[in-house]
Design an enzyme around this catalytic site. Structure first.
Site, PDB file in Angstrom:
ATOM      1  NE  ARG A 172      43.483  41.892 -62.623  1.00  0.00           N
ATOM      2  CZ  ARG A 172      43.105  41.258 -61.517  1.00  0.00           C
ATOM      3  NH1 ARG A 172      42.270  40.244 -61.596  1.00  0.00           N
ATOM      4  NH2 ARG A 172      43.549  41.639 -60.336  1.00  0.00           N
ATOM      5  CB  SER A 206      48.268  44.179 -60.087  1.00  0.00           C
ATOM      6  OG  SER A 206      47.711  43.694 -58.900  1.00  0.00           O
ATOM      7  CD  GLU A 234      46.242  44.021 -63.845  1.00  0.00           C
ATOM      8  OE1 GLU A 234      45.604  45.044 -63.531  1.00  0.00           O
ATOM      9  OE2 GLU A 234      46.420  43.065 -63.080  1.00  0.00           O
TER      10      GLU A 234
HETATM   11  N1  EPU Z   1      53.290  38.089 -51.957  1.00  0.00           N
HETATM   12  C1  EPU Z   1      54.606  38.224 -51.538  1.00  0.00           C
HETATM   13  N2  EPU Z   1      55.184  39.449 -51.666  1.00  0.00           N
HETATM   14  C2  EPU Z   1      54.523  40.530 -52.139  1.00  0.00           C
HETATM   15  C3  EPU Z   1      53.207  40.382 -52.573  1.00  0.00           C
HETATM   16  C4  EPU Z   1      52.605  39.145 -52.471  1.00  0.00           C
HETATM   17  O1  EPU Z   1      55.231  37.276 -51.085  1.00  0.00           O
HETATM   18  O2  EPU Z   1      55.141  41.604 -52.190  1.00  0.00           O
HETATM   19  C5  EPU Z   1      52.627  36.781 -51.807  1.00  0.00           C
HETATM   20  C6  EPU Z   1      51.560  36.833 -50.723  1.00  0.00           C
HETATM   21  O3  EPU Z   1      52.077  36.566 -49.460  1.00  0.00           O
HETATM   22  C7  EPU Z   1      50.600  35.757 -51.161  1.00  0.00           C
HETATM   23  C8  EPU Z   1      50.680  35.832 -52.678  1.00  0.00           C
HETATM   24  O4  EPU Z   1      51.910  36.481 -52.987  1.00  0.00           O
HETATM   25  O5  EPU Z   1      51.033  34.493 -50.752  1.00  0.00           O
HETATM   26  C9  EPU Z   1      49.510  36.568 -53.305  1.00  0.00           C
HETATM   27  O6  EPU Z   1      49.450  37.894 -52.807  1.00  0.00           O
HETATM   28  P1  EPU Z   1      48.073  38.709 -52.676  1.00  0.00           P
HETATM   29  O7  EPU Z   1      47.092  37.919 -51.917  1.00  0.00           O
HETATM   30  O8  EPU Z   1      48.401  40.065 -52.171  1.00  0.00           O
HETATM   31  O9  EPU Z   1      47.494  38.791 -54.138  1.00  0.00           O
HETATM   32  P2  EPU Z   1      48.199  38.957 -55.553  1.00  0.00           P
HETATM   33  O10 EPU Z   1      48.113  37.677 -56.281  1.00  0.00           O
HETATM   34  O11 EPU Z   1      49.554  39.552 -55.393  1.00  0.00           O
HETATM   35  C10 EPU Z   1      46.012  39.582 -56.830  1.00  0.00           C
HETATM   36  C11 EPU Z   1      45.501  40.676 -57.717  1.00  0.00           C
HETATM   37  C12 EPU Z   1      45.136  41.904 -56.904  1.00  0.00           C
HETATM   38  C13 EPU Z   1      44.084  41.519 -55.898  1.00  0.00           C
HETATM   39  C14 EPU Z   1      44.657  40.407 -55.011  1.00  0.00           C
HETATM   40  C15 EPU Z   1      43.650  39.877 -54.018  1.00  0.00           C
HETATM   41  C16 EPU Z   1      46.587  40.318 -59.848  1.00  0.00           C
HETATM   42  C17 EPU Z   1      47.584  40.819 -60.831  1.00  0.00           C
HETATM   43  N3  EPU Z   1      46.491  41.014 -58.713  1.00  0.00           N
HETATM   44  O12 EPU Z   1      47.236  40.036 -56.257  1.00  0.00           O
HETATM   45  O13 EPU Z   1      44.565  42.856 -57.800  1.00  0.00           O
HETATM   46  O14 EPU Z   1      43.703  42.617 -55.103  1.00  0.00           O
HETATM   47  O15 EPU Z   1      45.051  39.278 -55.848  1.00  0.00           O
HETATM   48  O16 EPU Z   1      42.738  39.046 -54.654  1.00  0.00           O
HETATM   49  O17 EPU Z   1      45.895  39.350 -60.129  1.00  0.00           O
HETATM   50  C18 EPU Z   1      44.928  44.784 -59.120  1.00  0.00           C
HETATM   51  O18 EPU Z   1      44.620  44.114 -60.087  1.00  0.00           O
HETATM   52  O19 EPU Z   1      45.204  46.015 -59.227  1.00  0.00           O
HETATM   53  C19 EPU Z   1      45.007  44.159 -57.818  1.00  0.00           C
HETATM   54  C20 EPU Z   1      45.471  44.805 -56.761  1.00  0.00           C
END
Ligand code: EPU
Length: 335
Positions: free
Chosen positions: A161, A235, A331
């Site tokens: 990012r 995010s 972010e």
């Molecule tokens: N999780 C939780 N609780 C929550 C959210 C997530 O326990 O409320 C856990 C999930 O179960 C999983 C882990 O955290 O084990 C990761 O969650 P997720 O796969 O939803 O992805 P993320 O790391 O939370 C990132 C990006 C998203 C992108 C997703 C999918 C960042 C800051 N965010 O989220 O990007 O869609 O991966 O690749 O890197 C964005 O930038 O606007 C965005 C939505």
């Protein structure tokens, strides 16, 4: 044409009601140049899709919105194709167009809000793909000198990012076009668990890029609020990159702690998980709160102020730090 005292509500996906002292759109570099001639000494803010900004007060300056369109195939052979795209194009529409043309590489990035020009700014990423994987170069207008410059991938200094445009060159360049190299073969990336599960549930064993895009759209729609319905900027925080010792400490208390390999032997933690464990997921105040399906996303249900959302984020950062010793970073750009 420059308008005065213009509402920015339609121009930020959080749907925050603030005004700009002056506002204009531009659809070519020439138009941009003529607007900048009338800048006087005003502070300048460049908006794309407005999907990564939190306005906390009226903007006492000139806001300009990039609406430069264009889609040009500049090179193509049996294996790959290079497309040069106007920075003001809507990101998701561009992705859909590539899928229709069977240009592979962007399908995992379906439904990300925002514009093409914002994609390299913060090296957008989702479901195992980042923009740097398909990026060739971009053209940008240097505000100070009035010169146009081409930036290669190396020169953009992409990170998680991150790019040079958020650091050394912050506020100095206006991106006018981006060139991507896409694949002509059905080369897909379905490594992300949720995509595999979605394909399996549909009985798809040999997915096309369209299948991957549909899976991503389904997953995103189930977890992330649609900014057209509920104000948000995706995010709100970045996933923090920490020393292994911090992860180990948390693992002493929790059985499963989501984490991914980070740079230089560090690890990336899931900010959404940390925020949820700190008790914030789904918390709602009058007209704003933390989304119920993804704790990384802060939402404006109706007429919250940017200050409300900013205060909420400050409380979350403090709480997560108290509980885990991890300091979350925003972010979203706070203006
Ligand atoms: N999780 C939780 N609780 C929550 C959210 C997530 O326990 O409320 C856990 C999930 O179960 C999983 C882990 O955290 O084990 C990761 O969650 P997720 O796969 O939803 O992805 P993320 O790391 O939370 C990132 C990006 C998203 C992108 C997703 C999918 C960042 C800051 N965010 O989220 O990007 O869609 O991966 O690749 O890197 C964005 O930038 O606007 C965005 C939505």
């Amino acid at each position: 044409m420059i308008s005065s005292n213009t509402s920015l509500k339609p121009h930020n996906t959080f749907g925050i009601e603030v005004n700009a002292k002056r506002f204009a759109t531009f659809s070519s570099t020439e138009e941009l140049i003529s607007i900048l001639k009338e800048r006087n000494n005003d502070e300048l803010l460049v908006l794309g899709g407005g999907s990564n900004v939190l306005f906390t007060k009226d903007f006492d300056g000139l806001v300009i919105k990039n609406e430069i369109l264009g889609f040009e195939i500049i090179d193509q052979d049996n294996d790959s194709v290079q497309v040069k795209v106007g920075a003001g194009e809507v990101w998701h529409d561009f992705v859909m167009k590539c899928i229709d043309l069977r240009f592979a590489g962007l399908e995992n990035l379906s439904l990300i809000p925002g514009s093409v020009g914002a994609s390299p700014m913060q090296n957008i990423g989702a479901y195992g793909v980042e923009i740097k994987d398909v990026f060739v170069e971009l053209e940008a207008y240097h505000i100070g000198s009035g010169k146009t410059r081409t930036f290669s991938k190396e020169e953009c200094q992409f990170g998680y990012r991150e790019s040079i445009f958020k650091h050394e060159f912050k506020g100095q360049y206006i991106i006018t076009s981006v060139t991507y190299k896409l694949s002509m073969s059905n080369k897909i990336n379905s490594s992300y668990g949720a995509i595999q599960a979605e394909l399996k549930s549909k009985g798809i064993t040999r997915p096309t890029i369209k299948d991957i895009s549909n899976a991503v759209i389904k997953i995103r729609s189930s977890k992330l609020p649609n900014p057209k319905e509920i104000g948000n900027a995706g995010s709100f925080f970045k996933n923090p990159i920490v020393d292994k010792s911090i992860l180990e400490k948390i693992q002493n208390e929790y059985e499963i702690v989501p984490n991914y390999p980070g740079p230089e032997g560090k690890v990336k933690l899931a900010a959404g998980w940390l925020i949820e464990q700190a008790g914030w997921k789904g918390k709602t105040f009058e007209n704003y709160g933390v989304h119920k399906n993804q704790a990384l996303v802060l939402v404006n249900y109706s007429d919250a102020t940017g200050g409300n959302i900013l205060d909420l984020s400050t409380q979350i950062i403090a709480d997560v730090f108290k509980k885990f010793g991890v300091r979350l970073e925003r972010e979203v750009n706070v203006v």
